[in-house]
Design a protein around this motif. Structure first.
Motif, PDB file in Angstrom:
ATOM      1  N   LEU A   1       0.765  -1.208  -0.087  1.00 49.71           N
ATOM      2  CA  LEU A   1      -0.130   0.060  -0.024  1.00 49.71           C
ATOM      3  C   LEU A   1       0.802   1.323   0.024  1.00 49.71           C
ATOM      4  O   LEU A   1       0.460   2.089  -0.413  1.00 49.71           O
ATOM      5  CB  LEU A   1      -1.212   0.206   1.136  1.00 49.71           C
ATOM      6  N   SER A   2       2.053   1.126   0.881  1.00 53.47           N
ATOM      7  CA  SER A   2       2.899   2.204   0.705  1.00 53.47           C
ATOM      8  C   SER A   2       3.400   2.433  -0.876  1.00 53.47           C
ATOM      9  O   SER A   2       3.372   3.480  -1.354  1.00 53.47           O
ATOM     10  CB  SER A   2       3.980   2.059   1.643  1.00 53.47           C
ATOM     11  N   LEU A   3       3.819   1.574  -1.638  1.00 55.29           N
ATOM     12  CA  LEU A   3       4.250   1.703  -2.967  1.00 55.29           C
ATOM     13  C   LEU A   3       2.841   2.265  -3.752  1.00 55.29           C
ATOM     14  O   LEU A   3       3.364   2.971  -4.693  1.00 55.29           O
ATOM     15  CB  LEU A   3       4.790   0.282  -3.483  1.00 55.29           C
ATOM     16  N   TYR A   4       1.900   1.685  -3.323  1.00 58.10           N
ATOM     17  CA  TYR A   4       0.842   2.121  -4.193  1.00 58.10           C
ATOM     18  C   TYR A   4       0.507   3.512  -4.078  1.00 58.10           C
ATOM     19  O   TYR A   4       0.168   4.340  -5.016  1.00 58.10           O
ATOM     20  CB  TYR A   4      -0.504   1.029  -3.876  1.00 58.10           C
ATOM     21  N   GLY A   5       0.719   4.018  -2.797  1.00 53.93           N
ATOM     22  CA  GLY A   5       0.598   5.528  -2.818  1.00 53.93           C
ATOM     23  C   GLY A   5       1.336   6.328  -3.333  1.00 53.93           C
ATOM     24  O   GLY A   5       1.012   7.371  -3.895  1.00 53.93           O
ATOM     25  N   THR A   6       2.717   5.823  -3.455  1.00 49.53           N
ATOM     26  CA  THR A   6       3.678   6.362  -4.002  1.00 49.53           C
ATOM     27  C   THR A   6       3.499   6.653  -5.631  1.00 49.53           C
ATOM     28  O   THR A   6       3.809   7.540  -6.068  1.00 49.53           O
ATOM     29  CB  THR A   6       4.988   5.956  -3.976  1.00 49.53           C
ATOM     30  N   PHE A   7       3.233   5.244  -6.321  1.00 45.25           N
ATOM     31  CA  PHE A   7       2.662   5.221  -7.514  1.00 45.25           C
ATOM     32  C   PHE A   7       1.648   6.215  -7.928  1.00 45.25           C
ATOM     33  O   PHE A   7       1.904   7.213  -8.706  1.00 45.25           O
ATOM     34  CB  PHE A   7       2.528   4.076  -7.734  1.00 45.25           C
ATOM     35  N   THR A   8       0.474   6.277  -7.312  1.00 47.73           N
ATOM     36  CA  THR A   8      -0.362   7.192  -7.583  1.00 47.73           C
ATOM     37  C   THR A   8      -0.136   8.597  -7.194  1.00 47.73           C
ATOM     38  O   THR A   8      -0.619   9.563  -8.087  1.00 47.73           O
ATOM     39  CB  THR A   8      -1.754   6.501  -6.916  1.00 47.73           C
ATOM     40  N   MET A   9       0.702   8.831  -6.516  1.00 49.83           N
ATOM     41  CA  MET A   9       1.117  10.400  -6.210  1.00 49.83           C
ATOM     42  C   MET A   9       1.995  10.580  -7.492  1.00 49.83           C
ATOM     43  O   MET A   9       1.536  11.840  -8.103  1.00 49.83           O
ATOM     44  CB  MET A   9       2.111  10.341  -5.123  1.00 49.83           C
ATOM     45  N   ALA A  10       2.746   9.869  -8.105  1.00 52.89           N
ATOM     46  CA  ALA A  10       3.522  10.233  -9.215  1.00 52.89           C
ATOM     47  C   ALA A  10       2.481  10.476 -10.452  1.00 52.89           C
ATOM     48  O   ALA A  10       2.932  11.182 -11.425  1.00 52.89           O
ATOM     49  CB  ALA A  10       4.703   9.219  -9.540  1.00 52.89           C
ATOM     50  N   VAL A  11       1.433   9.643 -10.449  1.00 54.26           N
ATOM     51  CA  VAL A  11       0.677   9.874 -11.477  1.00 54.26           C
ATOM     52  C   VAL A  11       0.197  11.366 -11.672  1.00 54.26           C
ATOM     53  O   VAL A  11      -0.062  11.888 -12.910  1.00 54.26           O
ATOM     54  CB  VAL A  11      -0.506   8.790 -11.417  1.00 54.26           C
ATOM     55  N   TYR A  12       0.042  12.193 -10.453  1.00 52.58           N
ATOM     56  CA  TYR A  12      -0.471  13.288 -10.598  1.00 52.58           C
ATOM     57  C   TYR A  12       0.544  14.435 -10.575  1.00 52.58           C
ATOM     58  O   TYR A  12       0.315  15.583 -10.871  1.00 52.58           O
ATOM     59  CB  TYR A  12      -1.473  13.481  -9.224  1.00 52.58           C
ATOM     60  N   VAL A  13       1.819  13.897 -10.177  1.00 55.75           N
ATOM     61  CA  VAL A  13       2.919  14.845 -10.228  1.00 55.75           C
ATOM     62  C   VAL A  13       3.786  14.988 -11.735  1.00 55.75           C
ATOM     63  O   VAL A  13       3.875  16.203 -11.990  1.00 55.75           O
ATOM     64  CB  VAL A  13       3.973  14.582  -9.102  1.00 55.75           C
ATOM     65  N   THR A  14       3.951  13.879 -12.328  1.00 56.36           N
ATOM     66  CA  THR A  14       4.624  13.936 -13.587  1.00 56.36           C
ATOM     67  C   THR A  14       3.754  14.782 -14.759  1.00 56.36           C
ATOM     68  O   THR A  14       4.302  15.274 -15.572  1.00 56.36           O
ATOM     69  CB  THR A  14       4.714  12.378 -14.162  1.00 56.36           C
ATOM     70  N   PRO A  15       2.317  14.924 -14.653  1.00 54.77           N
ATOM     71  CA  PRO A  15       1.738  15.703 -15.774  1.00 54.77           C
ATOM     72  C   PRO A  15       2.281  17.315 -15.736  1.00 54.77           C
ATOM     73  O   PRO A  15       2.012  18.002 -16.705  1.00 54.77           O
ATOM     74  CB  PRO A  15       0.228  15.641 -15.315  1.00 54.77           C
ATOM     75  N   LEU A  16       2.690  17.655 -14.448  1.00 57.15           N
ATOM     76  CA  LEU A  16       3.230  18.975 -14.329  1.00 57.15           C
ATOM     77  C   LEU A  16       4.306  19.065 -15.527  1.00 57.15           C
ATOM     78  O   LEU A  16       4.261  20.257 -16.257  1.00 57.15           O
ATOM     79  CB  LEU A  16       3.550  19.329 -12.989  1.00 57.15           C
ATOM     80  N   LEU A  17       5.250  18.107 -15.509  1.00 57.51           N
ATOM     81  CA  LEU A  17       6.411  18.436 -16.405  1.00 57.51           C
ATOM     82  C   LEU A  17       6.027  18.044 -17.531  1.00 57.51           C
ATOM     83  O   LEU A  17       6.409  18.502 -18.654  1.00 57.51           O
ATOM     84  CB  LEU A  17       7.593  17.254 -15.956  1.00 57.51           C
ATOM     85  N   GLY A  18       5.060  16.938 -17.910  1.00 58.90           N
ATOM     86  CA  GLY A  18       4.708  16.396 -19.234  1.00 58.90           C
ATOM     87  C   GLY A  18       3.925  17.619 -19.992  1.00 58.90           C
ATOM     88  O   GLY A  18       4.170  17.746 -21.168  1.00 58.90           O
ATOM     89  N   GLY A  19       2.803  18.346 -19.287  1.00 61.31           N
ATOM     90  CA  GLY A  19       2.320  19.558 -19.889  1.00 61.31           C
ATOM     91  C   GLY A  19       3.293  20.413 -20.419  1.00 61.31           C
ATOM     92  O   GLY A  19       3.315  20.989 -21.383  1.00 61.31           O
ATOM     93  N   TRP A  20       4.221  20.606 -19.421  1.00 58.26           N
ATOM     94  CA  TRP A  20       5.442  21.807 -19.906  1.00 58.26           C
ATOM     95  C   TRP A  20       5.869  21.417 -21.327  1.00 58.26           C
ATOM     96  O   TRP A  20       6.138  22.203 -21.845  1.00 58.26           O
ATOM     97  CB  TRP A  20       6.320  22.241 -18.931  1.00 58.26           C
ATOM     98  N   LEU A  21       6.415  20.236 -21.391  1.00 56.39           N
ATOM     99  CA  LEU A  21       7.201  19.772 -22.466  1.00 56.39           C
ATOM    100  C   LEU A  21       6.435  19.804 -23.686  1.00 56.39           C
ATOM    101  O   LEU A  21       6.709  19.984 -24.717  1.00 56.39           O
ATOM    102  CB  LEU A  21       7.647  18.062 -22.220  1.00 56.39           C
ATOM    103  N   ALA A  22       5.055  19.343 -23.575  1.00 54.73           N
ATOM    104  CA  ALA A  22       4.286  19.384 -24.561  1.00 54.73           C
ATOM    105  C   ALA A  22       3.906  20.863 -24.941  1.00 54.73           C
ATOM    106  O   ALA A  22       3.727  21.234 -26.303  1.00 54.73           O
ATOM    107  CB  ALA A  22       2.845  18.838 -24.499  1.00 54.73           C
ATOM    108  N   ASP A  23       3.602  21.833 -23.961  1.00 51.76           N
ATOM    109  CA  ASP A  23       3.405  23.322 -24.396  1.00 51.76           C
ATOM    110  C   ASP A  23       4.748  23.990 -25.154  1.00 51.76           C
ATOM    111  O   ASP A  23       4.485  24.617 -26.072  1.00 51.76           O
ATOM    112  CB  ASP A  23       2.872  23.923 -23.283  1.00 51.76           C
TER     113      ASP A  23
END
Length: 477
Positions: A59-81
């Motif tokens: 569950l600790s790993l699951y929480g870290t993974f799903t957190m990353a799912v919402y953090v990485t789009p900040l960089l991905g959105g910048w790269l796309a833009d």
């Protein structure tokens, strides 16, 4: 906005909408199919093809993974833009996610001694690919329509239905295949869904989308931005930013409880639920489809309720409080299940209907939250700070996912797990009720800080309100 190719309409909308519908549906099929079996795979015994991790570690790993799912789009959105453009970002992200699914599907016997390293590589690729895919595809939906086109609300309704259709089918299909053919087969099934998504985008996008999403947004807006001058924030803008920050912080409470679905509740369905139905054992992963199914069923009903209430419709902070009450009701349902079903420890086997009620209450809460979130930020944020404040909303969601994993990890193992689960349900339910009360008492002040934005309504049509109810699905991308 780039012109849309003249390929004709389907059901009154550009055919490109249905290409984006299919692209997103199959991507969500893959993601939610993988997510539904992830924790179950981690805690499964090694002789059953899993890793044999403890509930807490999984569950600790699951929480870290799903957190990353919402953090990485900040960089991905910048790269796309700024660099890639939306279309290229989606395709690259899709390939990375497919690679992640397939790598997680490699049998342990082929990577003996390196199983966990290979697994971590797959998760890392999923996070990176998600960062490029997640923030870009929904913005392309809006680009299909000219400014003022009344079909846009309906387009997002159709698109969000695609998200939930994929979210419903993924756990059902990948979960069933994992239960009969092994965990790795389930991950490969998720990867197949992702490959279909990428193929659709690569083969049909030029025909149905034209140049939409090809050029980075920063290049398109460069001429406009050159003439913009920075001005200090007005008192009205500062007040509206206070609302965004307040609601964002309180959103952590809601998502912290809601996101127990893929972690703690997945384990509870697997270990402490009687899943026999007419001689067939329902896979634990299938319960992960309930949220998407309930959204498809109940979003129109909730929209009708808001329409019937008309001027008596609750304001956004009160809707948020109602969402938190539904969250608490979900945990109260599980508390009642543990009290009334009897048994203890490993012998506890509750009825599946308790879990169905749990997901129903939480979905109703999610739908009450729909006028808030992305819609709130878009209405209240000063234009020059809109992207940053949207990032803060997603960042709070990321924090909530990590906290959800940490909280769920307290379930522990063996006979103590049921008692620990009761403590978690009580704690989360009480926190949700207290937060609902605080939000209710703050509602008038928050509305006053909105300076009229809360009272600015589109024409009250069923289609428009349904779009608002489904807007919560955008956060799932």
């Amino acid at each position: 906005m780039s012109s849309v190719p003249k390929t004709g309409d389907f059901l009154g909308h550009p055919k490109g909408l249905f290409l984006l519908f299919g692209t997103e549906m199959w991507e969500r099929f893959g993601y939610y199919g993988m997510r539904a079996i992830l924790v179950l795979y981690l805690v499964a015994l090694t002789q059953d093809g899993g890793f044999g991790w403890t509930n807490a570690d999984a569950l600790s790993l699951y929480g870290t993974f799903t957190m990353a799912v919402y953090v990485t789009p900040l960089l991905g959105g910048w790269l796309a833009d700024n660099v890639l453009g939306q279309r290229k970002a989606i395709i690259i992200g899709g390939f990375l996610m497919a690679a992640g699914h397939f790598i997680m599907g490699i049998p342990h016997s082929m990577v003996a001694g390196h199983e966990e390293n290979v697994f971590y590589l797959g998760l890392a690729l999923l996070c990176c690919g998600n960062g490029l895919f997640k923030p870009n595809i929904s913005t392309m939906v809006g680009d299909l329509y000219a400014d003022g086109d009344k079909r846009r609300d309906g387009a997002f309704t159709i698109f969000y239905m695609g998200i939930n259709l994929g979210g419903a089918l993924g756990p059902l299909v990948a979960g069933y295949i994992a239960s009969v053919a092994g965990w790795q087969a389930g991950f490969i099934t998720a990867g197949v869904g992702m490959i279909i998504s990428v193929i659709l985008q690569m083969t049909l996008s030029q025909k149905y989308l034209g140049d939409i999403g090809r050029v980075p947004a920063a290049k398109l807006s460069q001429a406009m931005s050159a003439s913009n001058t920075k001005e200090p924030l007005s008192k009205e803008e500062k007040d509206r930013i206070k609302v965004i920050f307040t609601m964002s912080v309180f959103s952590i409470i809601f998502w912290m409880g809601f996101e127990q679905a893929g972690g703690l509740m997945n384990i509870f369905a697997n270990d402490y639920t009687n899943r026999m139905l007419m001689g067939f054992e329902v896979p634990a992963s299938w319960f992960q489809s309930l949220n998407s199914i309930f959204i498809i069923v109940f979003a129109p009903i909730v929209a009708m309720i808001w329409l019937k209430l008309d001027k008596r419709e609750p304001n956004s902070p009160v809707k948020f409080a109602i969402a938190l009450i539904f969250l608490a009701l979900g945990f109260l349902t599980m508390m009642m299940a543990l009290i009334t079903e009897g048994g203890s420890g490993d012998s506890m086997q509750i009825s599946m209907m308790w879990l169905v009620l749990f997901y129903l209450f939480h979905t109703l809460g999610e739908l009450c939250l729909s006028p808030i979130g992305l819609s709130m930020v878009s209405k209240l944020a000063p234009l020059r700070l809109a992207s940053m404040l949207m990032g803060i909303w997603f960042l709070c969601t990321a924090v909530a996912n990590k906290i959800a994993g940490v909280v769920g990890s307290f379930i522990g193992e063996g006979e103590a797990a049921v008692e620990n689960a009761m403590g978690i349900f009580i704690g989360l339910g009480a926190t949700a009720l207290l937060s609902a009360a605080i939000m209710y008492f703050l509602s008038d002040k928050l509305v006053s800080w909105m300076h009229g934005a809360e009272g600015t309504h589109e024409p009250a049509t069923q289609e428009h309100v349904l779009t608002e109810e489904l807007e919560i699905s955008a956060a799932k991308q």
